[in-house]
Design a protein around this motif. Structure first.
Motif, PDB file in Angstrom:
ATOM      1  N   ASP A 330      44.834  41.115  66.187  1.00  0.00           N
ATOM      2  CA  ASP A 330      45.394  42.439  66.470  1.00  0.00           C
ATOM      3  C   ASP A 330      46.240  42.327  67.737  1.00  0.00           C
ATOM      4  OD1 ASP A 330      46.049  45.081  66.779  1.00  0.00           O
ATOM      5  OD2 ASP A 330      44.027  45.731  67.370  1.00  0.00           O
ATOM      6  N   THR A 331      47.517  41.961  67.562  1.00  0.00           N
ATOM      7  CA  THR A 331      48.373  41.712  68.728  1.00  0.00           C
ATOM      8  C   THR A 331      48.703  42.990  69.495  1.00  0.00           C
ATOM      9  OG1 THR A 331      50.284  41.798  67.244  1.00  0.00           O
ATOM     10  CG2 THR A 331      49.433  39.623  67.822  1.00  0.00           C
ATOM     11  N   ASP A 332      48.617  44.147  68.833  1.00  0.00           N
ATOM     12  CA  ASP A 332      48.784  45.446  69.491  1.00  0.00           C
ATOM     13  C   ASP A 332      50.056  45.485  70.343  1.00  0.00           C
ATOM     14  OD1 ASP A 332      48.151  48.031  70.082  1.00  0.00           O
ATOM     15  OD2 ASP A 332      46.519  47.569  71.474  1.00  0.00           O
ATOM     16  N   GLU A 334      52.459  47.452  70.908  1.00  0.00           N
ATOM     17  CA  GLU A 334      52.857  48.856  70.742  1.00  0.00           C
ATOM     18  C   GLU A 334      54.164  49.197  71.438  1.00  0.00           C
ATOM     19  OE1 GLU A 334      50.408  50.909  74.423  1.00  0.00           O
ATOM     20  OE2 GLU A 334      49.494  50.960  72.443  1.00  0.00           O
ATOM     21  N   GLN A 339      54.892  50.132  64.397  1.00  0.00           N
ATOM     22  CA  GLN A 339      54.291  49.470  63.246  1.00  0.00           C
ATOM     23  C   GLN A 339      53.497  48.240  63.709  1.00  0.00           C
ATOM     24  OE1 GLN A 339      58.527  49.399  61.614  1.00  0.00           O
ATOM     25  NE2 GLN A 339      57.279  49.080  59.773  1.00  0.00           N
ATOM     26  N   PRO A 340      52.474  47.849  62.956  1.00  0.00           N
ATOM     27  CA  PRO A 340      51.759  46.616  63.273  1.00  0.00           C
ATOM     28  C   PRO A 340      52.728  45.427  63.217  1.00  0.00           C
ATOM     29  CG  PRO A 340      50.551  47.899  61.659  1.00  0.00           C
ATOM     30  CD  PRO A 340      51.907  48.540  61.793  1.00  0.00           C
ATOM     31  N   LYS A 342      52.823  41.316  63.673  1.00  0.00           N
ATOM     32  CA  LYS A 342      52.111  40.049  63.832  1.00  0.00           C
ATOM     33  C   LYS A 342      53.025  39.007  64.459  1.00  0.00           C
ATOM     34  CE  LYS A 342      48.029  40.648  61.671  1.00  0.00           C
ATOM     35  NZ  LYS A 342      46.727  40.315  62.269  1.00  0.00           N
TER      36      LYS A 342
END
Length: 405
Positions: A330-332, A334, A339-340, A342
């Protein structure tokens, strides 16, 4: 702190081990005095980027114990620090721990790193680097992140176009940043998935402080478990080095001065072996700084392989080995996109050359050196900026014949 004491006698190099020192301390009831080695923001940052580099090198070395491997930690630190600017507080904290920044307590961390990068890339040191983030256009990107990174590090993250256009653009940019020395960092297009990619590259061609008189002669290099190979060597009598033996590590260490306050440390095992695990596990910024203060001056008959190499790899699989498993899940990121996003690749390439040139001749004496330091078997070496203590380059050479350019 482990402190290794070296004793040098003409014709013989002796090492006094840490065990002897500890025994003496126990008998007197005393404790070893702690000496603070890193006292400025720049040297503390140099130590942090070095320790990150040693950890990453160990992870890379353990993945393939039978191959030549090379790494330039300073450029990997640079690109992952850029990436940290796009993460949440939690994500940044996780990245900073892997990058060893959690030890710094530096409120101006980004400024300190920027200044360190500028100082190690001055022309005389022979180092050029490239570090950049590339982002999928399929992410809804936040432009504030682009501006923040560009203002701090002078390089703007780049949205990907997709396919071969990206391949050419990335390779051209890396080539330009390294003076045309690092070519074809990528051999295939980046994934089309909505992810984040980093590229880092380094070219190093430092000059020796003292030149070599002979170069290019072909001599035997011993290979663990195989027949010797013939490789080009450089040789010079009465060459000034700093030198010592570490009996705990069963190796002889030489520090060879290069121009503009850069030096090479060569760790030469006593026997022909490709197993350097103990040596690799010992390397820390503190240990190498201690070496720089305890190795003793000597004049030696010095023989070194001529190194011309190019090495590339994707470091992404190694990040879990240096404490980033949770972050990778979960690289987070933000501040890059809602959006998520990776991390999909961490491409790294290094190119290095050594040549016999130097800016001074060795001292004139009536007889050749009694001491010999002949690097004709597998060895480990590192290139270090002495002013900051930063690790610029590290390599394990098991077979110079297998090096490619």
């Amino acid at each position: 702190m482990k402190r290794t004491t070296f004793l040098l006698v003409f014709g013989v190099v002796l090492g006094l081990t840490q065990a002897q020192l500890e025994t003496g301390a126990e008998e007197t009831g005393g404790e070893e005095e702690h000496v603070e080695l890193f006292t400025t923001p720049t040297t503390k940052m140099g130590a942090a980027t070095s320790d990150f580099g040693y950890n990453l090198f160990r992870a890379l070395a353990s993945r393939d114990s039978t191959a030549n491997i090379f790494l330039s930690p300073i450029s990997v630190s640079a690109v992952l620090t850029q990436l940290s600017m796009g993460g949440s507080e939690r994500a940044q904290r996780q990245l900073f721990r892997a990058l060893r920044y959690h030890t710094l307590q530096d409120p101006q961390l980004h400024n300190t790193l920027r200044d360190l990068l500028a100082s190690v890339r001055t022309a005389g040191k022979g180092l050029s680097t490239a570090a950049r983030i590339y982002l999928s256009r399929r992410l809804r990107l936040k432009q504030d992140f682009f501006t923040l990174v560009e203002q701090q590090y002078g390089v703007r993250p780049k949205p990907l176009q997709g396919g071969t256009k990206d391949l050419k653009e990335i390779n051209d940019w890396v080539s330009q940043e390294t003076g045309g020395k690092v070519l074809r960092l990528l051999t295939k297009a980046l994934p089309r998935s909505p992810g984040v990619n980093t590229v880092s590259a380094t070219y190093f061609k430092g000059k020796w402080a003292t030149r070599f008189g002979q170069s290019g002669m072909t001599e035997n290099f011993q290979i663990d478990g195989g027949a010797p190979v013939r490789v080009p060597m450089m040789q010079q009598d009465n060459y000034p080095v700093k030198m010592g033996i570490d009996s705990d590590l069963s190796c002889t260490i030489a520090q060879i001065q290069m121009q503009d306050d850069v030096s090479m440390f060569v760790f030469l095992p006593d026997d022909v072996t490709s197993n350097m695990t103990l040596l690799e596990e010992t390397l820390t910024a503190e240990f190498v700084q201690d070496l720089s203060m305890t190795l003793l001056p000597a004049q030696v008959s010095l023989t070194l392989p001529v190194l011309r190499l190019s090495y590339s790899t994707d470091l992404l699989p190694l990040l879990s080995d240096i404490g980033l498993s949770e972050w990778l899940s979960d690289t987070d990121l933000e501040k890059i996109s809602a959006q998520p996003a990776k991390l999909t690749s961490v491409h790294h390439k290094v190119v290095m050359e050594t040549a016999p040139e130097g800016n001074q001749y060795p001292g004139v004496t009536t007889s050749p050196s009694n001491l010999s330091y002949r690097v004709d078997r597998p060895f480990l070496y590192l290139i270090r900026d002495e002013a900051s203590g930063a690790l610029l380059f590290i390599g394990r050479v098991l077979n110079p014949k297998a090096l490619t350019m």
